[in-house]
Design a protein around this motif. Structure first.
Motif, PDB file in Angstrom:
ATOM      1  N   VAL A  55       0.841  -1.299   0.121  1.00 46.11           N
ATOM      2  CA  VAL A  55      -0.055  -0.136  -0.082  1.00 46.11           C
ATOM      3  C   VAL A  55       0.807   1.319   0.015  1.00 46.11           C
ATOM      4  CG1 VAL A  55      -1.729   1.327   1.363  1.00 46.11           C
ATOM      5  CG2 VAL A  55      -2.015  -1.327   1.142  1.00 46.11           C
ATOM      6  N   PRO A  56       1.829   1.488   0.879  1.00 50.22           N
ATOM      7  CA  PRO A  56       2.766   2.714   0.908  1.00 50.22           C
ATOM      8  C   PRO A  56       3.283   2.709  -0.462  1.00 50.22           C
ATOM      9  CG  PRO A  56       3.458   1.041   2.347  1.00 50.22           C
ATOM     10  CD  PRO A  56       2.049   0.592   1.996  1.00 50.22           C
ATOM     11  N   ILE A  57       3.705   1.554  -0.877  1.00 48.31           N
ATOM     12  CA  ILE A  57       4.781   1.612  -1.930  1.00 48.31           C
ATOM     13  C   ILE A  57       3.608   2.057  -3.543  1.00 48.31           C
ATOM     14  CG2 ILE A  57       5.854   0.233  -3.862  1.00 48.31           C
ATOM     15  CD1 ILE A  57       6.733  -1.414  -1.738  1.00 48.31           C
ATOM     16  N   LEU A  58       2.430   1.517  -3.336  1.00 48.57           N
ATOM     17  CA  LEU A  58       1.549   2.143  -4.353  1.00 48.57           C
ATOM     18  C   LEU A  58       1.108   3.830  -4.303  1.00 48.57           C
ATOM     19  CD1 LEU A  58      -0.496   1.290  -6.516  1.00 48.57           C
ATOM     20  CD2 LEU A  58      -2.017   0.549  -4.673  1.00 48.57           C
ATOM     21  N   ILE A  59       0.907   3.934  -3.162  1.00 52.77           N
ATOM     22  CA  ILE A  59       0.802   5.294  -2.627  1.00 52.77           C
ATOM     23  C   ILE A  59       1.785   6.482  -3.444  1.00 52.77           C
ATOM     24  CG2 ILE A  59       0.545   7.201  -0.925  1.00 52.77           C
ATOM     25  CD1 ILE A  59      -1.048   5.122   0.576  1.00 52.77           C
ATOM     26  N   ALA A  60       3.209   5.984  -2.985  1.00 52.15           N
ATOM     27  CA  ALA A  60       4.329   6.775  -3.372  1.00 52.15           C
ATOM     28  C   ALA A  60       4.546   6.788  -4.954  1.00 52.15           C
ATOM     29  CB  ALA A  60       5.503   6.047  -2.862  1.00 52.15           C
ATOM     30  N   VAL A  61       4.150   5.730  -5.607  1.00 58.77           N
ATOM     31  CA  VAL A  61       4.234   5.684  -6.929  1.00 58.77           C
ATOM     32  C   VAL A  61       3.083   6.476  -7.815  1.00 58.77           C
ATOM     33  CG1 VAL A  61       4.205   4.277  -8.964  1.00 58.77           C
ATOM     34  CG2 VAL A  61       5.426   3.521  -7.263  1.00 58.77           C
ATOM     35  N   GLY A  84       9.897  12.679   1.833  1.00 59.16           N
ATOM     36  CA  GLY A  84       9.522  11.007   1.675  1.00 59.16           C
ATOM     37  C   GLY A  84       8.820  10.379   2.757  1.00 59.16           C
ATOM     38  N   LEU A  85       9.068  11.207   4.131  1.00 65.18           N
ATOM     39  CA  LEU A  85       8.285  10.502   5.376  1.00 65.18           C
ATOM     40  C   LEU A  85       6.833  10.592   5.516  1.00 65.18           C
ATOM     41  CD1 LEU A  85      11.111  11.355   8.077  1.00 65.18           C
ATOM     42  CD2 LEU A  85      10.605   9.408   6.840  1.00 65.18           C
ATOM     43  N   PHE A  86       6.318  11.605   4.566  1.00 67.89           N
ATOM     44  CA  PHE A  86       4.772  11.553   4.634  1.00 67.89           C
ATOM     45  C   PHE A  86       4.193  10.425   3.983  1.00 67.89           C
ATOM     46  CE2 PHE A  86       5.508  16.195   5.208  1.00 67.89           C
ATOM     47  CZ  PHE A  86       4.710  16.442   6.194  1.00 67.89           C
ATOM     48  N   VAL A  87       5.156   9.515   3.274  1.00 73.05           N
ATOM     49  CA  VAL A  87       4.563   8.572   2.601  1.00 73.05           C
ATOM     50  C   VAL A  87       3.939   7.249   3.551  1.00 73.05           C
ATOM     51  CG1 VAL A  87       5.039   6.309   1.055  1.00 73.05           C
ATOM     52  CG2 VAL A  87       5.702   8.727   0.385  1.00 73.05           C
ATOM     53  N   PRO A  88       4.897   7.301   4.627  1.00 70.69           N
ATOM     54  CA  PRO A  88       4.319   6.172   5.542  1.00 70.69           C
ATOM     55  C   PRO A  88       3.150   6.763   6.418  1.00 70.69           C
ATOM     56  CG  PRO A  88       6.274   7.149   6.278  1.00 70.69           C
ATOM     57  CD  PRO A  88       6.178   7.383   4.957  1.00 70.69           C
ATOM     58  N   LEU A  89       3.118   7.991   6.490  1.00 72.75           N
ATOM     59  CA  LEU A  89       2.246   8.660   7.246  1.00 72.75           C
ATOM     60  C   LEU A  89       0.769   8.651   6.473  1.00 72.75           C
ATOM     61  CD1 LEU A  89       3.846  11.790   8.662  1.00 72.75           C
ATOM     62  CD2 LEU A  89       3.392   9.720   9.934  1.00 72.75           C
ATOM     63  N   ALA A  90       0.834   9.007   5.289  1.00 77.30           N
ATOM     64  CA  ALA A  90      -0.348   8.913   4.305  1.00 77.30           C
ATOM     65  C   ALA A  90      -0.756   7.333   4.434  1.00 77.30           C
ATOM     66  CB  ALA A  90      -0.006   9.279   2.861  1.00 77.30           C
ATOM     67  N   ALA A 158       8.757   4.648   4.105  1.00 79.60           N
ATOM     68  CA  ALA A 158       9.684   5.509   4.283  1.00 79.60           C
ATOM     69  C   ALA A 158      10.825   5.130   3.228  1.00 79.60           C
ATOM     70  CB  ALA A 158      10.505   5.232   5.705  1.00 79.60           C
ATOM     71  N   ILE A 159      10.950   3.934   2.804  1.00 81.98           N
ATOM     72  CA  ILE A 159      12.116   3.302   1.730  1.00 81.98           C
ATOM     73  C   ILE A 159      11.491   3.962   0.685  1.00 81.98           C
ATOM     74  CG2 ILE A 159      13.134   1.475   0.699  1.00 81.98           C
ATOM     75  CD1 ILE A 159      13.223  -0.108   3.336  1.00 81.98           C
ATOM     76  N   ALA A 160      10.219   3.652   0.386  1.00 81.77           N
ATOM     77  CA  ALA A 160       9.739   3.983  -1.066  1.00 81.77           C
ATOM     78  C   ALA A 160       9.568   5.490  -0.933  1.00 81.77           C
ATOM     79  CB  ALA A 160       8.501   3.600  -1.333  1.00 81.77           C
ATOM     80  N   GLY A 161       9.186   6.392  -0.085  1.00 80.29           N
ATOM     81  CA  GLY A 161       9.258   7.724  -0.036  1.00 80.29           C
ATOM     82  C   GLY A 161      10.398   8.332  -0.001  1.00 80.29           C
ATOM     83  N   ILE A 162      11.603   7.950   0.740  1.00 77.83           N
ATOM     84  CA  ILE A 162      12.842   8.657   0.392  1.00 77.83           C
ATOM     85  C   ILE A 162      13.469   8.571  -0.893  1.00 77.83           C
ATOM     86  CG2 ILE A 162      15.060   8.643   1.577  1.00 77.83           C
ATOM     87  CD1 ILE A 162      13.886   8.120   4.228  1.00 77.83           C
TER      88      ILE A 162
END
Length: 295
Positions: A55-61, A84-90, A158-162
């Motif tokens: 889910v967070p990877i999909l959001i980031a992409v 990029g830290l907003f990705v895990p929060l989202a 975090a990894i995907a967002g950063i």
């Protein structure tokens, strides 16, 4: 008994080479390790973790290639491109409504009902740790499972967002900026807060799991409880009930991203979490302590 006989009846049994640790305590630790290995080894739990991470990877992409949309809770999606830290929060705000409670429901359903369904519960009770210690071990494993689930979402996000958006100062919900190190600390606090809420939900699930021998029924029942709680929390006509609902302050984790953090709602949420954990933990104990184990 003669005066020459050693008194051993009241002494706790020890394990050779165990450093004087009582046998029951060592068995409890072994039982917890076994429980965690069982949770980690189940294929459906592994697939569940993959879904949580996806889910967070999909959001980031998706945000990378398109414009973000508004959703329930703090609007983290519109801030992802700045840090990029907003990705895990989202991702947490999205998954807290369904996927994370479903993960806990699956674990709770297997905790007691799953063992009874497989016929292994009677075997577990032959280990000299007692029903109370066994139930506590089950709940501790659920708490660890809650931390695992949140950690997977946060680390993947975090990894995907950063990787896609980089790092830098984080813009708080108060409009000020904090350093990247402080932002990491805030994300950790958010993770622990959400894990506490899921652990409280696990106590509800553990109680339900003691009422049936069908793990699927326990899982569905806990999801119905969660969904009805969300629905009740969104109905303004019963606002008097909202503070008593477990999910009422789950989205308050956004207050940890203010400058300074707003602690009132966080404290309310933690007190409700504690109340649910204690009440339903005691109900689970009362039910399990006197339950006839037939399978």
């Amino acid at each position: 008994m003669s005066a020459a006989e050693p008194v051993v009846a009241d002494m706790p049994e020890r394990v050779p080479g165990g450093g004087g640790v009582p046998l029951s305590r060592r068995l409890s630790a072994r039982l917890l390790r076994s429980e965690l290995r069982l949770i980690a080894g189940r294929r459906r739990n592994q697939m569940g973790l993959l879904v949580l991470a996806a889910v967070p990877i999909l959001i980031a992409v998706a945000v990378r290639v398109s414009s973000p949309r508004e959703g329930r809770g703090p609007d983290f999606l519109s801030s992802i491109t700045s840090n990029g830290l907003f990705v895990p929060l989202a991702a947490l705000s999205v998954e807290l409504g369904l996927f994370l409670p479903l993960a806990i429901a699956m674990l709770a359903g297997d905790a007691v009902a799953g063992e009874a369904n497989l016929g292994t519960l009677r075997y577990l009770l032959t280990v000299p740790v007692g029903r109370t210690r066994l139930l506590v071990t089950k709940y501790v494993s659920l708490m660890i499972g809650a931390v695992w689930g949140v950690a997977v979402v946060v680390l993947a996000g975090a990894i995907a967002g950063i990787a896609l958006f980089g790092t830098g100062p984080m813009l708080t919900l108060s409009g000020t900026e904090i350093s990247f190190g402080s932002a990491v600390w805030r994300v950790l606090l958010v993770s622990l807060y959400i894990a506490a809420g899921l652990a409280a939900l696990g106590a509800v699930g553990l109680f339900i799991s003691t009422l049936t021998e069908q793990p699927l029924a326990a899982t569905v029942a806990l999801m119905i409880f969660t969904i009805l709680s969300w629905i009740a929390d969104s109905v303004p006509q019963i606002s008097w009930l909202h503070p008593w609902l477990l999910v009422d302050q789950w989205m308050a984790f956004g207050d940890l991203l203010r400058d300074p953090p707003f602690w009132d709602n966080i404290a309310k949420g933690l007190w409700v979490d504690l109340a649910y954990a204690v009440v339903f933990g005691l109900l689970a104990w009362a039910r399990f302590a006197g339950k006839d184990i037939t399978s």
